[in-house]
Design a protein around this motif. Sequence first.
Motif, mmCIF file in Angstrom:
data_model
loop_
_atom_site.group_PDB
_atom_site.id
_atom_site.type_symbol
_atom_site.label_atom_id
_atom_site.label_comp_id
_atom_site.label_asym_id
_atom_site.label_seq_id
_atom_site.Cartn_x
_atom_site.Cartn_y
_atom_site.Cartn_z
ATOM 1 N N LEU A 1 0.854 -1.179 0.000
ATOM 2 C CA LEU A 1 0.000 0.000 0.000
ATOM 3 C C LEU A 1 0.893 1.232 0.000
ATOM 4 N N SER A 2 0.723 2.079 -1.012
ATOM 5 C CA SER A 2 1.525 3.292 -1.131
ATOM 6 C C SER A 2 0.794 4.469 -0.498
ATOM 7 N N VAL A 3 1.541 5.294 0.229
ATOM 8 C CA VAL A 3 1.012 6.518 0.806
ATOM 9 C C VAL A 3 1.452 7.665 -0.101
ATOM 10 N N ASP A 4 0.491 8.293 -0.744
ATOM 11 C CA ASP A 4 0.786 9.314 -1.741
ATOM 12 C C ASP A 4 0.622 10.693 -1.121
ATOM 13 N N VAL A 5 1.713 11.417 -0.994
ATOM 14 C CA VAL A 5 1.689 12.782 -0.442
ATOM 15 C C VAL A 5 2.087 13.743 -1.549
ATOM 16 N N ALA A 6 1.182 14.679 -1.855
ATOM 17 C CA ALA A 6 1.451 15.631 -2.936
ATOM 18 C C ALA A 6 2.320 16.784 -2.471
ATOM 19 N N GLN A 7 2.157 17.193 -1.195
ATOM 20 C CA GLN A 7 2.862 18.373 -0.708
ATOM 21 C C GLN A 7 2.967 18.320 0.812
ATOM 22 N N ARG A 8 4.057 18.867 1.338
ATOM 23 C CA ARG A 8 4.256 19.007 2.780
ATOM 24 C C ARG A 8 4.440 20.487 3.091
ATOM 25 N N VAL A 9 3.681 21.008 4.045
ATOM 26 C CA VAL A 9 3.764 22.425 4.379
ATOM 27 C C VAL A 9 3.924 22.588 5.882
ATOM 28 N N PRO A 10 4.535 23.694 6.329
ATOM 29 C CA PRO A 10 4.620 23.963 7.764
ATOM 30 C C PRO A 10 3.262 24.386 8.321
ATOM 31 N N LEU A 11 3.148 24.320 9.634
ATOM 32 C CA LEU A 11 1.875 24.594 10.301
ATOM 33 C C LEU A 11 1.321 25.967 9.952
ATOM 34 N N ALA A 12 2.192 26.975 9.890
ATOM 35 C CA ALA A 12 1.734 28.340 9.635
ATOM 36 C C ALA A 12 1.062 28.484 8.270
ATOM 37 N N GLU A 13 1.292 27.545 7.362
ATOM 38 C CA GLU A 13 0.702 27.632 6.018
ATOM 39 C C GLU A 13 -0.633 26.899 5.884
ATOM 40 N N LEU A 14 -1.132 26.330 6.991
ATOM 41 C CA LEU A 14 -2.408 25.631 6.898
ATOM 42 C C LEU A 14 -3.542 26.542 6.428
ATOM 43 N N PRO A 15 -3.653 27.798 6.891
ATOM 44 C CA PRO A 15 -4.723 28.653 6.348
ATOM 45 C C PRO A 15 -4.660 28.792 4.828
ATOM 46 N N ALA A 16 -3.457 28.862 4.277
ATOM 47 C CA ALA A 16 -3.320 28.967 2.822
ATOM 48 C C ALA A 16 -3.801 27.695 2.127
ATOM 49 N N VAL A 17 -3.624 26.553 2.781
ATOM 50 C CA VAL A 17 -4.129 25.292 2.227
ATOM 51 C C VAL A 17 -5.654 25.341 2.147
ATOM 52 N N HIS A 18 -6.298 25.863 3.198
ATOM 53 C CA HIS A 18 -7.758 26.009 3.176
ATOM 54 C C HIS A 18 -8.205 26.944 2.049
ATOM 55 N N VAL A 19 -7.436 27.999 1.804
ATOM 56 C CA VAL A 19 -7.765 28.924 0.714
ATOM 57 C C VAL A 19 -7.709 28.207 -0.619
ATOM 58 N N ARG A 20 -6.645 27.447 -0.837
ATOM 59 C CA ARG A 20 -6.515 26.728 -2.102
ATOM 60 C C ARG A 20 -7.626 25.700 -2.280
ATOM 61 N N ALA A 21 -8.017 25.054 -1.195
ATOM 62 C CA ALA A 21 -9.121 24.091 -1.280
ATOM 63 C C ALA A 21 -10.409 24.796 -1.674
ATOM 64 N N ALA A 22 -10.648 25.974 -1.099
ATOM 65 C CA ALA A 22 -11.861 26.729 -1.420
ATOM 66 C C ALA A 22 -11.859 27.195 -2.869
#
Length: 313
Positions: free
Chosen positions: A278-299
């Motif tokens: 079973l492969s674990v596929d991770v597209a990107q790793r970001v630091p904690l402070a960038e989590l809000p930006a991840v939510h923006v990109r998802a939106a």
Amino acid sequence: MKAVRFHEYGDPSVLRHEDVEQPVPGPGQVLIRVAGTSFNPVDANIRAGFMQGPIPVTLPHTPGIDVSGTVAAPGEGVAGLGIGDQVVGFLPMAGTGAAAEYVVAPAAILTPAPRSIPLPDAAALPLVGLTAWQALFDHAKLTAGQRVLINGAGGAVGGYAVQLAKNAGAYVIATAGPRSSERVGAAGADEVVDHTATDVTAAVTEPVDVVLNLAPIEPAQLSALLTLIRSGGVLVNTTVWMPAPSDEPRGVRGIDLFVNSDAEQLSRLVALVDGGELSVDVAQRVPLAELPAVHVRAAEGTLHGKVVVAPGA
């Protein structure tokens, strides 16, 4: 310690990277130094206030349902886990999440983390891996030789579902868009249908035993998938805001899946990862402070693939 929290429901701008008190484990709990958590679409729905009924969180709330990390302190009555142990788990959905440097977790939901991948990446496994496992085996009762259609296989759950179904000896038909079709094929799908170019009900010419729907499709499209299922088969639907239809005259069951935390099942997924199955596929790793930006990109609809959030990054 640092954490990302929201004090009110709303768009991604309500997320704050701020200082909070480090939690203390109670009886039956452990304090985990977080190596990783991950973004899941349900995080955005909770933040926006759409899940107050089924997932009643307390504000301010720290998101992050998945956790991987190291035991920093066991609480009273915890056996089998010691300081320094590397663990992974699916946290209680209404509780405090792992988008922080430390989180408290019930010891019972944790299992040893995979050793064959980086510890932060293990946070990409629990929620989506357990969703795929429970859909295929707890609800659909998938067995070797059966035919399964995974609708919406290009996402994180779909990637695990294709691998697990193929490992179980099923014939796997998967729908995916052009961006993810190659990855879905590499995961083991026997057929990949481009849902942007072909109607799946026309592309699937032989009946299937199981349909796993992971896509936010219209109710009429979901009902149409029933016509592809042989008598006595099952449709498992993960888009729980849209009830799964059934076809009672033909004995086709419709099941709505709401994933549960299960340490024993998670340990089986970990064993498959460490066994190279079973492969674990991770597209990107970001630091904690960038989590809000991840939510923006998802939106915005520009977030593709699984994102791991690593507080130590």
